[in-house]
Scaffold this active site. Structure first.
Site, mmCIF file in Angstrom:
data_model
loop_
_atom_site.group_PDB
_atom_site.id
_atom_site.type_symbol
_atom_site.label_atom_id
_atom_site.label_comp_id
_atom_site.label_asym_id
_atom_site.label_seq_id
_atom_site.Cartn_x
_atom_site.Cartn_y
_atom_site.Cartn_z
ATOM 1 C CB ALA A 113 -51.111 78.930 50.216
ATOM 2 C CB SER A 114 -56.225 79.820 51.547
ATOM 3 O OG SER A 114 -56.288 80.774 52.593
ATOM 4 N N GLY A 137 -68.285 88.963 64.443
ATOM 5 C CA GLY A 137 -67.155 89.656 63.836
ATOM 6 C C GLY A 137 -67.509 90.489 62.621
ATOM 7 C CE1 TYR A 182 -56.874 83.337 56.596
ATOM 8 C CE2 TYR A 182 -54.926 84.735 56.646
ATOM 9 C CZ TYR A 182 -56.299 84.601 56.634
ATOM 10 O OH TYR A 182 -57.091 85.720 56.654
ATOM 11 C CB SER A 233 -72.536 83.613 63.467
ATOM 12 O OG SER A 233 -71.161 83.257 63.387
ATOM 13 C CG ASP A 281 -78.533 75.654 59.442
ATOM 14 O OD1 ASP A 281 -78.281 76.549 60.266
ATOM 15 O OD2 ASP A 281 -79.236 74.653 59.708
ATOM 16 C CB THR A 327 -62.414 89.020 64.863
ATOM 17 O OG1 THR A 327 -61.338 88.327 64.198
ATOM 18 C CG2 THR A 327 -62.774 90.270 64.076
#
Length: 271
Positions: free
Chosen positions: A148-149, A16, A146, A14, A52, A181
């Site tokens: 770690a992800s 960036g 974040y 949507s 969606d 962004t």
């Protein structure tokens, strides 16, 4: 009906980076399906439609992939771009907040890959581009969950790539550095702030603001992602942007003590 054009599915399209990727893949000759949590707010164009998708929902993922296959009869490329950040000292975030970040950034990618791999493997071809981060290579104080992800995403992607390569499918990583962004506006943040981290918190906010302000244009990252999609001899990792390139080299070749000292210096932490 099966289209003769290659088809790409881009999550988080949507705005960036994802939006720029979708537009450039259309220019490259792809039929592109972009995703958003609320696609009704988005307007498509020739070669670009929206659907969606909530990557944290098994049912939503299955429905989105079935929609693409039902409409086009094929899926050649998946770009896993959807993600969220986290900010705050590790002990300030609740486990539920940690789980939210992991559910989107790691399990969201896992869901998407599990949904598309049977089709790609059956066709004997496919490309999955997972948008990681230089945070997948290095630590970042006050963004531990974040980071770690993204470390988990790196390991998962590389491992699955070895599994599916003989079936004509490749899984590759794009690692952006700081990018201009709205990423920082959607971060998971702690509700309760501990005084012990007050000074670090202020410093982190300043460092983050500077990095976003001076960050790469999303177009720069999008071009690297499209290159990773189109590359006939894909690499496993594609650093995106000047900072990402430098950090990638530093991580590989700098002695651990030097690297650790540099991380603390960048983040203005006591030696």
């Amino acid at each position: 009906m099966t289209t003769q054009q290659p088809v790409a599915l881009v999550t988080g399209a949507s705005s960036g980076i994802g939006k720029e990727v979708a537009l450039r893949l259309v220019d490259a000759g792809y039929q592109v399906v972009g995703t958003s949590r609320d696609a009704s707010k988005l307007t498509g164009s020739d070669g670009l439609t929206f659907v969606d998708l909530d990557v944290s929902s098994d049912a939503s993922v299955a429905a989105a992939v079935e929609h693409v296959l039902g409409q086009f009869g094929r899926l050649d490329v998946l770009v896993n771009n959807a993600g969220i950040g986290s900010a705050g000292a590790a002990e300030e975030l609740t486990v539920a907040q940690d789980q939210k970040v992991i559910d989107v950034n790691v399990l969201g990618v896992v869901r998407m890959m599990k949904a598309v791999l049977p089709h790609m493997r059956a066709r004997g071809r496919g490309r999955i581009v997972n948008v990681s981060s230089i945070a997948g290579l290095v630590p970042q104080p006050h963004m531990a969950t974040y980071v770690a992800s993204k470390h988990a995403l790196e390991g998962y992607s590389e491992s699955v790539d070895h599994e599916v390569r003989e079936h004509g499918v490749r899984v590759v990583l794009v690692e952006p550095g700081p990018t201009s962004t709205s990423f920082d506006g959607a971060m998971v943040r702690p509700a309760v702030l501990l005084p012990a981290y007050a000074q670090q918190r202020q410093t982190f906010a300043e460092v983050m603001a500077d990095s976003i302000k001076d960050g790469d244009d999303p177009v720069t990252v999008a071009k690297v992602i499209v290159a990773a999609v189109m590359d006939t001899k894909p690499k496993l990792r594609y650093p995106a942007g000047v900072t990402a390139g430098r950090v990638s080299v530093l991580r590989r070749f700098a002695p651990a003590r030097v690297f650790d000292k540099q991380i603390r210096k960048i983040n203005r932490l006591a030696g």
